[in-house]
Design an enzyme around this catalytic site. Structure first.
Site, short mmCIF file in Angstrom:
data_model
loop_
_atom_site.label_atom_id
_atom_site.label_comp_id
_atom_site.label_asym_id
_atom_site.label_seq_id
_atom_site.Cartn_x
_atom_site.Cartn_y
_atom_site.Cartn_z
N GLY A 286 0.90 -1.64 0.30
CA GLY A 286 -0.31 -0.33 -0.05
C GLY A 286 0.83 1.16 -0.03
O GLY A 286 0.57 1.86 -0.72
N ASN A 287 1.91 1.15 0.60
CA ASN A 287 2.82 2.07 0.61
C ASN A 287 3.74 3.13 -1.24
O ASN A 287 3.97 3.84 -1.05
CB ASN A 287 3.91 2.50 1.35
CG ASN A 287 3.62 1.88 3.21
OD1 ASN A 287 2.81 2.83 3.27
ND2 ASN A 287 4.00 2.09 4.17
N LYS A 404 -5.12 -6.09 14.28
CA LYS A 404 -4.90 -5.63 13.15
C LYS A 404 -5.44 -3.80 13.53
O LYS A 404 -6.46 -3.81 13.32
CB LYS A 404 -5.81 -5.98 12.16
CG LYS A 404 -5.16 -4.92 10.63
CD LYS A 404 -3.81 -5.47 10.23
CE LYS A 404 -3.42 -4.98 8.36
NZ LYS A 404 -1.31 -4.59 8.20
N LYS A 489 -2.40 -8.58 3.13
CA LYS A 489 -2.45 -8.37 1.79
C LYS A 489 -1.64 -9.89 1.33
O LYS A 489 -1.45 -10.11 0.03
CB LYS A 489 -1.97 -6.99 1.13
CG LYS A 489 -0.89 -7.04 1.83
CD LYS A 489 -0.54 -5.43 1.40
CE LYS A 489 1.08 -4.86 1.21
NZ LYS A 489 1.78 -5.21 3.04
N LYS A 551 5.80 -11.20 4.52
CA LYS A 551 5.98 -11.48 3.31
C LYS A 551 6.84 -13.04 3.31
O LYS A 551 6.83 -13.93 2.15
CB LYS A 551 6.89 -10.50 2.74
CG LYS A 551 6.25 -8.55 2.90
CD LYS A 551 7.09 -8.16 2.65
CE LYS A 551 6.31 -6.26 2.25
NZ LYS A 551 5.67 -6.34 3.22
#
Length: 596
Positions: A286-287, A404, A489, A551
């Site tokens: 998102g960044n 979250k 994500k 990740k």
């Protein structure tokens, strides 16, 4: 009688040979196989000048001037059967295992070629210092070429080269030719040239010549056939077992044959990649769309997305089939804030609807800018953004323990008041203030992934599962309902890559590599990582739960299933796919260039 050695004898029939011996080195297509004790009895009574004849009526080989005969009445005919592969198989896991075993074996070929050095520099640098390595590269080019002069030159280089009953160069060629049983045939020019040389000239030993003539006819020892079947099934464990068996044969024959098989596998793998490019799932953070401390204007976000699209367009130009997914943290947070600010004028929407809003406007920006960037490169691939739902389990434990943080920051007093008023869970977020906390359940499936796969098969570029997807649950009557949650994500990106059967899963972030000992004097960038190494780093706590941890978790799961996972910076995405940048996680940790 032609020759006598430990595991059998060869007899000559015209210009051809017949092997009589044990099955120690596998069953041969031109052989008669006996029990070890029977062979001992036979070889003890024969000599090189002995004449052997065939009696058609009794189906026996008669060794003249002796009482010996070999009967074929009870023999089992040779079978050279390679089982078909699954339609989608490109056996990446098999090839990784094959290379890993050869590197672990750590012995040079009969032509004094260091296999590890060859593999490490293959494709990445064709300027090999070793002249044998250069000739191997020429051989790999020749097998699919129609240049007869080049084929003849390179074949004459290998035929008969090396010591032994079957010279190493011949073993390389036998192993190479065997790969045709699990791939399309090599160039007819290459095969015809080899046959003409073998039939018209004596360029190698009789035994080497025999193996090669049978190989041209598609017939090989059972040791090779068993290994090919394991490769075709993409069965890594069977590949390892059969390859280790092959490597025990002869002084270097097994290793030389295996190396020939390796260069054939690499050749067809690279050819397949040119014909059918890899399907790559690219996960953008998102960044990448809104950078930290950047004003959240539409213009700023559009320009950031354009820069992303410029890089992705280069990936498409290189021939890859691309599926894009993205984060939405900053965007959905701002939508929630807009809801809060305007709640007295416009009723606020639930979180799943806000997620859909963010997915829609990011998809719009990305689809538009990617089409524009592709047009600059004279590419006309269709681009589509799909509003994507992700199914989660309504009984997921995450709903009992929301962790979250989302949305705007509050003071402790404000947060606790909102928790009382709205039945929220709130939490302090890294010393920056208090925020709402929501559940982050595991994704069960990406709804519509079958459509995504079909579109990419038609050369379409698809943007899907943005922000992890819109969280939905399946009700008892089979209907779907939205649920307030945020799906990680990276986990959704992995699930998408899995369901569309991607070859590569790429996570783009703001660092060029994954690091261990990050932020310390001992910081070290990771390039090629095995699953075993990655698991050890996880146990050491090398990857923080809030950034690199998810990740690496997603990348490791993808690698476990035989794919190649890459974590790298956005601006190096195209280089990483060529094996020249980033951190590559594979099951066996092969050099980047080998799989690029």
């Amino acid at each position: 009688m032609h020759s006598v050695f430990e595991n059998g004898i060869n007899i000559r029939m015209g210009e051809r040979l017949i092997f009589i011996g044990t099955v120690k080195n596998g069953r041969l297509p031109f052989g008669m196989h006996l029990q070890k004790e029977t062979l001992k009895e036979l070889t003890a009574s024969i000599h090189r000048s002995l004449v052997v004849s065939w009696n058609e009526e009794s189906k026996r080989l008669i060794f003249k001037n002796t009482c010996l005969a070999v009967s074929l009445e009870c023999g089992v005919p040779f079978q050279n059967i390679v089982n078909p592969s699954s339609p989608s198989s490109t056996f990446p896991q098999s090839i990784q295992t094959f290379v890993q075993v050869l590197l672990y074996y750590d012995e040079g070929t009969g032509l004094d070629l260091d296999i590890e050095q060859f593999v490490l520099h293959y494709l990445e640098n064709r300027q090999q210092e070793n002249p044998i390595a250069m000739q191997v590269c020429r051989l790999m080019d020749a097998i699919y070429s129609d240049e007869s002069d080049e084929a003849e030159k390179i074949l004459r280089y290998f035929l008969g080269r090396g010591k032994g009953l079957t010279p190493s160069g011949d073993d390389h060629l036998v192993g190479l030719l065997s790969i045709q049983l699990i791939s399309k045939p090599f160039s007819s020019v290459f095969l015809r040239t080899l046959k003409q040389i073998l039939e018209k000239e004596k360029v190698t030993t009789d035994i080497g010549n025999e193996y090669l003539l049978y190989a041209l006819n598609g017939e090989f020892s059972s040791s090779i056939v068993n290994l090919l079947n394991a490769i075709n099934a993409d069965d890594a464990r069977a590949v390892e077992n059969h390859l280790l068996h092959l490597l025990t044969m002869g002084h270097s024959s097994g290793l030389d044959t295996a190396f020939g098989m390796l260069i054939g596998l690499l050749s067809i793998l690279n050819r397949r990649k040119r014909i059918m490019a890899e399907r790559v799932v690219i996960a953008l953070g998102g960044n990448a769309i809104l950078q930290p401390n950047q004003e959240a204007t539409y213009e700023n976000q559009l320009e950031n997305v354009r820069k992303c699209s410029e890089i992705i367009a280069r990936v498409v130009k290189n021939g890859h089939r691309v599926i894009i997914t993205h984060g939405n943290g900053p965007q959905v947070g701002n939508i929630l804030r807009q809801n809060e600010e305007a709640k007295d004028v416009v009723p606020p929407f639930p979180l799943d609807v806000c997620s859909a809003e963010s997915q829609g406007f990011i998809g719009y920006m990305m689809e538009q800018t990617l089409k524009n960037e592709l047009r600059k490169l004279n590419l006309h691939h269709p681009v589509v953004s799909l509003l994507t739902q992700t199914e989660v389990d309504k009984d997921d434990p995450a709903f009992e323990n929301p962790t979250k943080p989302i949305g705007v920051f509050f003071t402790e007093e404000e947060a606790k008041a909102l928790a009382e008023e709205k039945n929220w869970v709130v939490m302090e977020d890294a010393g920056r203030g208090w925020r709402r906390a929501v559940a982050s359940p595991m994704p069960k499936s990406i709804l519509g992934s079958d459509i995504v796969k079909k579109l990419t098969d038609e050369q379409g570029i698809v943007i899907a599962a943005g922000g992890g997807g819109i969280p939905v649950v399946t009700n008892e009557d089979g209907t779907l309902s939205g649920i307030e949650a945020v799906i990680d994500k990276d986990r959704s990106a992995f699930r998408l890559a899995q369901e569309v059967e991607a070859e590569v899963f790429m996570v783009l972030t703001d660092v060029q590599n994954v690091y261990v000992n990050y932020g310390t004097p001992n910081q070290r960038a990771l390039t090629d990582v095995t699953l075993k190494e990655a698991n050890q780093y996880v146990k050491e706590g090398q990857f923080s739960a809030g950034s690199m941890g998810p990740k690496m978790e997603a990348a490791m799961k993808f690698a476990e299933q035989g794919g190649r996972a890459i974590i790298c910076s956005l601006d190096q995405a195209d280089l990483a796919l060529e094996g020249k940048a980033g951190t590559h996680i594979t099951k066996y940790g092969l050099p980047q260039a080998l799989l690029a």
